[in-house]
Write a protein that holds these residues in place. Sequence first.
Motif, short mmCIF file in Angstrom:
data_model
loop_
_atom_site.label_atom_id
_atom_site.label_comp_id
_atom_site.label_asym_id
_atom_site.label_seq_id
_atom_site.Cartn_x
_atom_site.Cartn_y
_atom_site.Cartn_z
N VAL A 18 0.84 -1.20 0.00
CA VAL A 18 0.00 0.00 0.00
C VAL A 18 0.88 1.26 0.00
O VAL A 18 0.65 2.20 -0.76
CB VAL A 18 -0.95 0.00 1.22
N GLY A 19 1.90 1.25 0.83
CA GLY A 19 2.76 2.41 0.93
C GLY A 19 3.47 2.73 -0.37
O GLY A 19 3.55 3.89 -0.79
N ARG A 20 3.96 1.70 -1.01
CA ARG A 20 4.64 1.90 -2.30
C ARG A 20 3.68 2.46 -3.34
O ARG A 20 4.02 3.37 -4.10
CB ARG A 20 5.20 0.55 -2.76
N ASN A 21 2.45 1.94 -3.35
CA ASN A 21 1.46 2.43 -4.31
C ASN A 21 1.09 3.89 -4.03
O ASN A 21 0.97 4.69 -4.96
CB ASN A 21 0.21 1.55 -4.28
N VAL A 22 0.90 4.22 -2.76
CA VAL A 22 0.57 5.60 -2.42
C VAL A 22 1.69 6.53 -2.88
O VAL A 22 1.46 7.57 -3.52
CB VAL A 22 0.32 5.77 -0.90
N ARG A 23 2.92 6.15 -2.58
CA ARG A 23 4.04 7.02 -2.94
C ARG A 23 4.15 7.19 -4.46
O ARG A 23 4.35 8.31 -4.96
CB ARG A 23 5.35 6.46 -2.38
N LYS A 24 4.00 6.08 -5.19
CA LYS A 24 4.09 6.18 -6.66
C LYS A 24 3.00 7.08 -7.23
O LYS A 24 3.25 7.90 -8.11
CB LYS A 24 3.98 4.79 -7.29
N LEU A 25 1.79 6.91 -6.74
CA LEU A 25 0.67 7.71 -7.25
C LEU A 25 0.86 9.18 -6.88
O LEU A 25 0.58 10.08 -7.67
CB LEU A 25 -0.66 7.18 -6.68
N ARG A 26 1.34 9.42 -5.65
CA ARG A 26 1.57 10.81 -5.22
C ARG A 26 2.63 11.47 -6.09
O ARG A 26 2.45 12.61 -6.56
CB ARG A 26 2.00 10.84 -3.75
N MET A 27 3.73 10.76 -6.32
CA MET A 27 4.80 11.35 -7.11
C MET A 27 4.37 11.57 -8.57
O MET A 27 4.77 12.56 -9.19
CB MET A 27 6.05 10.47 -7.02
N ALA A 28 3.57 10.65 -9.10
CA ALA A 28 3.08 10.81 -10.47
C ALA A 28 2.23 12.06 -10.62
O ALA A 28 2.08 12.59 -11.71
CB ALA A 28 2.28 9.57 -10.88
N ARG A 29 1.67 12.50 -9.50
CA ARG A 29 0.84 13.72 -9.51
C ARG A 29 1.62 14.96 -9.06
O ARG A 29 1.04 16.04 -8.91
CB ARG A 29 -0.38 13.52 -8.60
N ALA A 30 2.92 14.77 -8.82
CA ALA A 30 3.78 15.87 -8.39
C ALA A 30 3.24 16.56 -7.14
O ALA A 30 3.28 17.78 -7.01
CB ALA A 30 3.97 16.89 -9.52
N LEU A 31 2.70 15.73 -6.23
CA LEU A 31 2.23 16.27 -4.94
C LEU A 31 3.30 16.01 -3.89
O LEU A 31 3.94 14.95 -3.88
CB LEU A 31 0.95 15.55 -4.50
N SER A 32 3.47 16.96 -2.99
CA SER A 32 4.33 16.72 -1.83
C SER A 32 3.52 15.90 -0.79
O SER A 32 2.29 15.85 -0.85
CB SER A 32 4.76 18.04 -1.20
N GLN A 33 4.25 15.30 0.15
CA GLN A 33 3.54 14.62 1.24
C GLN A 33 2.64 15.59 1.98
O GLN A 33 1.53 15.25 2.39
CB GLN A 33 4.54 14.00 2.22
N GLU A 34 3.13 16.79 2.16
CA GLU A 34 2.35 17.79 2.90
C GLU A 34 1.04 18.10 2.17
O GLU A 34 -0.01 18.19 2.79
CB GLU A 34 3.19 19.06 3.08
N GLU A 35 1.14 18.26 0.86
CA GLU A 35 -0.07 18.56 0.08
C GLU A 35 -1.07 17.41 0.12
O GLU A 35 -2.27 17.62 0.34
CB GLU A 35 0.31 18.86 -1.38
N LEU A 36 -0.56 16.20 -0.09
CA LEU A 36 -1.48 15.06 -0.08
C LEU A 36 -2.08 14.86 1.31
O LEU A 36 -3.28 14.59 1.45
CB LEU A 36 -0.76 13.78 -0.54
N ALA A 37 -1.25 15.01 2.33
CA ALA A 37 -1.74 14.85 3.70
C ALA A 37 -2.86 15.85 3.98
O ALA A 37 -3.90 15.49 4.57
CB ALA A 37 -0.59 15.04 4.70
#
Lengths: 70, 70
Positions: free
Chosen positions: B7-26
Amino acid sequence: MDARGRVGRNVRKLRMARALSQEELAHQADVHQAYLSGVERGKRNASVLVLDRIAKALGVDIDRLFTRDE
Amino acid sequence: MDARGRVGRNVRKLRMARALSQEELAHQADVHQAYLSGVERGKRNASVLVLDRIAKALGVDIDRLFTRDE
């Protein structure tokens, strides 16, 4: 139906397809029967690790618990 | 890798593909940034409802967070 409801419906369908009782599946997944019942009814907000135990006890990958058209 | 790691790997990949920071996604998913970081590293055992919020913030269905080959 929210995501809990979808998971619950999938768990119940998979369990019934295997002719397992809630008690049997709960035992194999190491959760309480009342908790499993709540998951199946979409009332419990289960965690990844609990759902992974339920999936393994059902003999499926955890992704099967999240399919939309199961 | 256990289900949390997947799950963590998928979240990170999807977040990065959208050019979102962790702060933005959070922020969009209404979780703490430190919590999201733990989810991405496979350290946190997130619940269905939290993962559904993260999925919605990423613009995907929750089942995408569980795919094996994302």
